[in-house]
Design a protein around this motif. Structure first.
Motif: not given
Length: 188
Positions: A6, A45, A49
């Motif tokens: 991140d 994300d 995902s």
């Protein structure tokens, strides 16, 4: 691993001139800086995902995602291939992070801290005359003399008045029997 990844996304986006220019000029609205942070989270994300993200998210897919977000959220149409560079860097950093190699992320973080200590990084936009491409250049120090020139207004004279072109009066045509010919606007 996820925290380092991140961080690497946020640091990569902070070095993207197109995004930095957009944030500096609030092209994405009054909350552009918050959108940049959201953008980093959206990329994270996307990887989290997507099943088998390492094989299903390639540079081209991520570039398309980056360019779509830049266009939709920041109203910037990136045409300088920098989206592919950013996508390649993020995909490469993802692989390094998954293998536990955080050296590049740490190096990027140190460079970011140094830039912040110097007052951040300013991106200047220059439009090339006679060409279709825009040139972006980075500078760490502001040139006060150049800024003063940009802030001055240029004195211009009054604009000339508009002159109305006289409309031609259409003379009705009368045939031999006394009927007036009706002419449509397109045939005049």
């Amino acid at each position: 691993i996820q925290q380092k990844f991140d961080l690497s996304i946020a640091l990569t986006l902070s070095t993207w001139p197109a995004l930095t220019l957009s944030v500096q000029n609030s092209w994405g609205g009054p909350n552009t800086a918050e959108k940049r942070d959201w953008f980093a989270g959206a990329i994270s994300d996307l990887f989290a995902s997507t099943p088998n993200a390492e094989t299903n998210i390639d540079v081209e897919y991520l570039e398309e995602f980056l360019l779509q977000v830049m266009n939709d959220e920041f109203e910037v149409n990136v045409e300088d291939d920098s989206g592919a560079e950013v996508a390649a860097k993020v995909v490469g950093l993802r692989k390094l992070c998954l293998h536990g190699d955080f050296g590049m992320v740490d190096e990027m973080y140190e460079k970011w801290r140094e830039r912040q200590a110097k007052g951040g990084e300013k991106v200047n936009f220059q439009q090339m005359r006679g060409g279709d491409e825009d040139n972006e250049s980075e500078s760490e120090e502001e040139d006060d003399e150049e800024d003063d020139e940009e802030d001055e207004d240029v004195e211009m004279g009054e604009a000339p008045e508009l002159v109305k072109a006289p409309k031609e009066k259409i003379v009705p045509k009368v045939d031999e029997e006394g009927f007036t010919e009706v002419v449509g606007k397109k045939r005049r």
